[in-house]
Design an enzyme around this catalytic site. Structure first.
Site, PDB file in Angstrom:
ATOM      1  N   LYS A  33      32.969  32.686  36.800  1.00  0.00           N
ATOM      2  CA  LYS A  33      34.313  33.013  36.339  1.00  0.00           C
ATOM      3  C   LYS A  33      35.170  31.765  36.154  1.00  0.00           C
ATOM      4  O   LYS A  33      36.056  31.737  35.300  1.00  0.00           O
ATOM      5  CB  LYS A  33      34.962  33.992  37.316  1.00  0.00           C
ATOM      6  CG  LYS A  33      34.211  35.320  37.409  1.00  0.00           C
ATOM      7  CD  LYS A  33      34.811  36.220  38.461  1.00  0.00           C
ATOM      8  CE  LYS A  33      34.050  37.545  38.562  1.00  0.00           C
ATOM      9  NZ  LYS A  33      32.655  37.363  38.962  1.00  0.00           N
ATOM     10  N   GLU A  53      43.485  32.447  41.783  1.00  0.00           N
ATOM     11  CA  GLU A  53      44.284  32.583  40.570  1.00  0.00           C
ATOM     12  C   GLU A  53      45.500  33.448  40.863  1.00  0.00           C
ATOM     13  O   GLU A  53      45.528  34.175  41.867  1.00  0.00           O
ATOM     14  CB  GLU A  53      43.451  33.214  39.448  1.00  0.00           C
ATOM     15  CG  GLU A  53      43.011  34.640  39.714  1.00  0.00           C
ATOM     16  CD  GLU A  53      42.158  35.209  38.586  1.00  0.00           C
ATOM     17  OE1 GLU A  53      41.823  34.452  37.658  1.00  0.00           O
ATOM     18  OE2 GLU A  53      41.845  36.408  38.634  1.00  0.00           O
ATOM     19  N   HIS A  80      39.352  46.288  44.706  1.00  0.00           N
ATOM     20  CA  HIS A  80      39.021  45.632  43.436  1.00  0.00           C
ATOM     21  C   HIS A  80      37.694  46.114  42.865  1.00  0.00           C
ATOM     22  O   HIS A  80      37.105  45.455  42.015  1.00  0.00           O
ATOM     23  CB  HIS A  80      39.021  44.110  43.590  1.00  0.00           C
ATOM     24  CG  HIS A  80      40.235  43.574  44.266  1.00  0.00           C
ATOM     25  ND1 HIS A  80      41.472  43.566  43.671  1.00  0.00           N
ATOM     26  CD2 HIS A  80      40.420  43.066  45.516  1.00  0.00           C
ATOM     27  CE1 HIS A  80      42.357  43.077  44.509  1.00  0.00           C
ATOM     28  NE2 HIS A  80      41.752  42.776  45.643  1.00  0.00           N
ATOM     29  N   GLU A 116      36.573  41.482  29.998  1.00  0.00           N
ATOM     30  CA  GLU A 116      37.562  42.206  30.793  1.00  0.00           C
ATOM     31  C   GLU A 116      38.923  41.518  30.742  1.00  0.00           C
ATOM     32  O   GLU A 116      39.021  40.285  30.753  1.00  0.00           O
ATOM     33  CB  GLU A 116      37.086  42.318  32.239  1.00  0.00           C
ATOM     34  CG  GLU A 116      35.761  43.051  32.388  1.00  0.00           C
ATOM     35  CD  GLU A 116      35.456  43.419  33.830  1.00  0.00           C
ATOM     36  OE1 GLU A 116      36.124  42.884  34.740  1.00  0.00           O
ATOM     37  OE2 GLU A 116      34.557  44.248  34.040  1.00  0.00           O
ATOM     38  N   GLU A 165      37.436  37.961  32.820  1.00  0.00           N
ATOM     39  CA  GLU A 165      36.068  37.450  32.881  1.00  0.00           C
ATOM     40  C   GLU A 165      35.234  38.125  31.813  1.00  0.00           C
ATOM     41  O   GLU A 165      35.648  39.130  31.216  1.00  0.00           O
ATOM     42  CB  GLU A 165      35.453  37.728  34.248  1.00  0.00           C
ATOM     43  CG  GLU A 165      35.384  39.212  34.583  1.00  0.00           C
ATOM     44  CD  GLU A 165      34.909  39.469  35.998  1.00  0.00           C
ATOM     45  OE1 GLU A 165      33.808  39.010  36.319  1.00  0.00           O
ATOM     46  OE2 GLU A 165      35.620  40.134  36.754  1.00  0.00           O
ATOM     47  N   ASN A 181      31.450  39.793  31.646  1.00  0.00           N
ATOM     48  CA  ASN A 181      30.256  40.191  32.391  1.00  0.00           C
ATOM     49  C   ASN A 181      29.077  40.192  31.435  1.00  0.00           C
ATOM     50  O   ASN A 181      29.016  41.002  30.496  1.00  0.00           O
ATOM     51  CB  ASN A 181      30.449  41.577  33.012  1.00  0.00           C
ATOM     52  CG  ASN A 181      31.401  41.512  34.191  1.00  0.00           C
ATOM     53  OD1 ASN A 181      31.246  40.691  35.085  1.00  0.00           O
ATOM     54  ND2 ASN A 181      32.408  42.363  34.184  1.00  0.00           N
ATOM     55  N   ARG A 215      26.114  41.288  31.211  1.00  0.00           N
ATOM     56  CA  ARG A 215      25.134  42.275  31.667  1.00  0.00           C
ATOM     57  C   ARG A 215      25.642  43.662  31.284  1.00  0.00           C
ATOM     58  O   ARG A 215      26.720  43.822  30.716  1.00  0.00           O
ATOM     59  CB  ARG A 215      24.980  42.190  33.186  1.00  0.00           C
ATOM     60  CG  ARG A 215      26.314  42.340  33.923  1.00  0.00           C
ATOM     61  CD  ARG A 215      26.165  42.444  35.418  1.00  0.00           C
ATOM     62  NE  ARG A 215      27.432  42.332  36.132  1.00  0.00           N
ATOM     63  CZ  ARG A 215      28.322  43.293  36.273  1.00  0.00           C
ATOM     64  NH1 ARG A 215      28.113  44.470  35.718  1.00  0.00           N
ATOM     65  NH2 ARG A 215      29.440  43.097  36.954  1.00  0.00           N
TER      66      ARG A 215
END
Length: 651
Positions: free
Chosen positions: A116, A183, A218, A258, A270, A272, A274
């Site tokens: 990330k 962050e 989360h 995302e 980020e 992903n 996959r």
């Protein structure tokens, strides 16, 4: 052409991939740890290979063992599923170097986005290098992996070091990589993502948006496609950003970009690299099989010029073995029964991508399977698809409400209430939904029939009566049973759904029917070992009763599910627990004890005492009140069973 696929994963996603492979005529190879020797994904595959290792949670992180298993079983391709090594560029390269087909994006693309921190740099963003009071709140986040592990919100600077340590430990345990970054934490935003699929011939499919705002720790709980209520300009911007990211890194395969959306502005989170857990909602809306398309791309074949047109709306809920009312504590035990109306029994048994009556169930469990402590506590994903969002939400809530779930405590009731909450039905939700509403969503259900007596704010007051009747007399046939004793009966049940509540049931049953002073206006209409039908104030009520050992599950509508434990009529005084005792809420490992903490210390209410690790998550054990720590019988590294004494705080 691919002929045999090793699925480098476990549980629900391994079953899901195996289902598609079978439909394509491709053989499958499962891998398993010792803890998973009898798991459903092992039985669902054509061949299975044991992964040696003393720690079950770590075996699926051994890329060398996975490659060795693929070669030993004669597989010519590897599908990584999600989690574990699915976003490891090193593992992807090892698979390719072994002469196997990697069903995923190129290693360089994984490397560019799987971390990330590197992904944010690629998108022109940078994490915080130094945190001050003015930066708070901030989010500590694992650089690798996903699923909410290794993530912590920090609101006070004094807590930052502890949360960094906890996040590093959790990330290392889950992903084999303890790197974390910090962050800014944006509150009140929606979690929106874009599904893409790219081939090696320059085609990039946009498969719409998903909203995944309802999250705990989360980690997503309820997801839907498409994301509702997005302004068209914002939606177009999200699509453009996702395609740009994919083309920039030469992406191939399925991936998800995302964002956090707040005030109609998108903040990149980020990518992903996959398949996502929530991919079924996209499959339902677009009528595609993403796993089949992943295989197609891996074989070098081209995608069609564009994806099918989307139709309708889909919503997914993740059914977890956990107790939301007690800090989302994971639960263990035997899953005696799992059945979802509309989700065909075949779907429950082996996952699958098909829907029946607009409902789909993906799971890695079947009746009688144990729910252990080593892995994520998700039992199943239940998906509903309908022409409109309102219809899909209603269908999913109804399927969950009518589902038979017998086993450990789950979040089923929370899911039903969440789907029916005005903020969700009106698409006004954000990632703080459970921060605001968890207490009310986990309150004991009120009496489903306000006119009935006795009145109760702890669920259906007639469920214990139905349990007692079925338990004691179910083997007789009402209306023609023989020699039923007329003596008064007295049963005691602990209510597993509402805490330390004991129900006392007194009644008498003879040829004239049911006599129960505590249940006026109630008539017994029929009685069997697994079903009791009562008439309550003129309304016919049907209760289904199932028994496993001393535990009874009573299902009814309205009224929901009740879990009752039969108690002896006269409790044993010696079985009482010392006041102030803190017992392990689950089996796990004591990974940390608060620095300097020792018996005899003064502690305050809410003060952290120790941390347990179970199912790859750390769980903080805190003092229930101010007092003296009179006992601390555990040590770091010690494994404890559920109910084990961890500490005693005396007033």
């Amino acid at each position: 052409m691919i002929t045999s696929v090793l699925v480098a994963n476990r549980g629900e996603i391994a079953c899901r991939v195996a289902r598609t492979c079978r439909e394509l005529g491709i053989a499958t190879v499962a891998v398993y740890s010792d803890a998973d020797a009898d798991a459903l994904h092992v039985r669902a595959a054509d061949t299975a290979v044991r992964l040696p290792g003393a720690a079950p949670a770590e075996t699926y992180l051994r890329g060398d063992l996975l490659v060795k298993a693929a070669r030993a079983a004669g597989a010519d391709a590897v599908h990584p599923g999600y989690g574990f090594l699915s976003e490891s560029a090193d593992f992807a390269r090892a698979v390719r170097d072994a002469g196997l087909v990697w069903i995923g994006p190129p290693p360089d693309a994984i490397e560019a986005m799987a971390s990330k921190t590197r992904a944010k740099e690629l998108m022109g963003l940078a994490p915080l290098e130094r945190v001050t009071e003015g930066d708070l709140p901030v989010l500590v986040k694992a650089a690798a992996g996903g699923g909410g592990r290794g993530m912590r919100v920090v609101r006070e600077l004094a807590h930052l070091d502890d949360e960094l340590a906890a996040a590093r430990a959790e990330a290392a345990s889950a992903f084999g990589d303890g790197e974390v970054f910090v962050e800014p934490y944006i509150e009140g935003g929606r979690h929106v993502e874009v599904q893409i699929l790219a081939d090696a011939h320059g085609t990039v499919w946009l498969l719409g948006t998903r909203d995944c705002s309802l999250q705990r720790r989360h980690q997503k709980v309820i997801e839907e496609a498409p994301a509702p209520g997005l302004p068209e300009e914002l939606r177009a911007s999200l699509h453009e950003s996702a395609v740009t990211a994919a083309r920039t890194i030469g992406y191939r395969g399925a991936g998800t970009v995302e964002f956090l959306v707040a005030d109609d502005k998108a903040h990149f989170l980020e990518m992903n690299t996959r398949l996502q857990v929530e991919h079924p909602v996209t499959e339902a809306v677009f009528g595609v099989d993403l796993v089949a398309l992943q295989i197609r791309v891996a074989e070098g074949r081209a995608l069609d010029e564009g994806p099918p047109c989307p139709r309708g709306h889909a919503v997914e809920a993740r059914l977890y073995a956990e107790d939301p009312a007690r800090g989302w504590t994971p639960q263990t035990g035997t899953l005696h029964r799992l059945a979802v109306p509309g989700g065909a029994r075949d779907g429950v048994r082996d996952g699958g991508v098909g829907m029946r009556d607009g409902v789909r169930v993906d799971t890695g469990y079947t009746d009688g399977d144990p729910i252990g402590v080593h892995y994520d506590p998700m039992l199943a994903k239940i998906v509903a698809h309908a022409p409109t969002r309102a219809e899909a939400v209603r269908k999913l809530a109804g399927a969950l409400e009518r589902a038979v779930v017998h086993g450990p405590v789950t979040n089923r009731d929370l899911l039903v209430r969440s789907l029916r909450h005005p903020e969700f039905t009106q698409a006004r939700m954000d990632t703080g939904f459970y921060d605001r509403h968890l207490d009310t969503l986990t309150e004991p259900a009120p009496d489903p029939l306000p006119s009935s007596r006795p009145r109760s704010n702890r669920g259906d007051p007639h469920a214990p009566l139905a349990a007692a009747l079925a338990d004691a007399h179910g083997r007789s046939r009402f209306g023609g049973f023989r020699n039923v004793p007329a003596q008064p009966q007295h049963k005691r049940y602990a209510d597993g759904g509402v805490g330390p509540v004991v129900h006392e049931v007194r009644y008498r049953l003879d040829r004239d029917g049911l006599h129960a002073d505590d249940y006026p206006g109630v008539r017994l209409l029929s009685l069997a070992a697994d079903e009791v039908v009562l008439e309550v104030d003129g309304l016919r009520r049907q209760f289904t009763v199932s028994r496993y050992g001393d535990r009874l599950y009573v299902d009814s509508l309205p009224g929901g599910a009740h879990v009752l434990t039969a108690l002896p009529r006269f409790p044993d005084p010696a079985a009482r627990t010392e006041p102030g005792s803190l017992l392990a809420p689950m089996p796990g490992t004591v990974v940390r004890i608060a620095p300097g903490l020792a018996e005899g210390d003064r502690v305050e209410a809410g003060q952290p005492l120790l941390w347990l690790e179970a199912m790859k998550m750390e769980h903080k054990i805190t003092s229930p009140g101010a007092g003296t720590l009179t006992s601390l019988p555990v040590r770091t590294g010690q494994q404890v069973e559920v109910g084990a004494l961890l500490a005693v705080v005396s007033k």
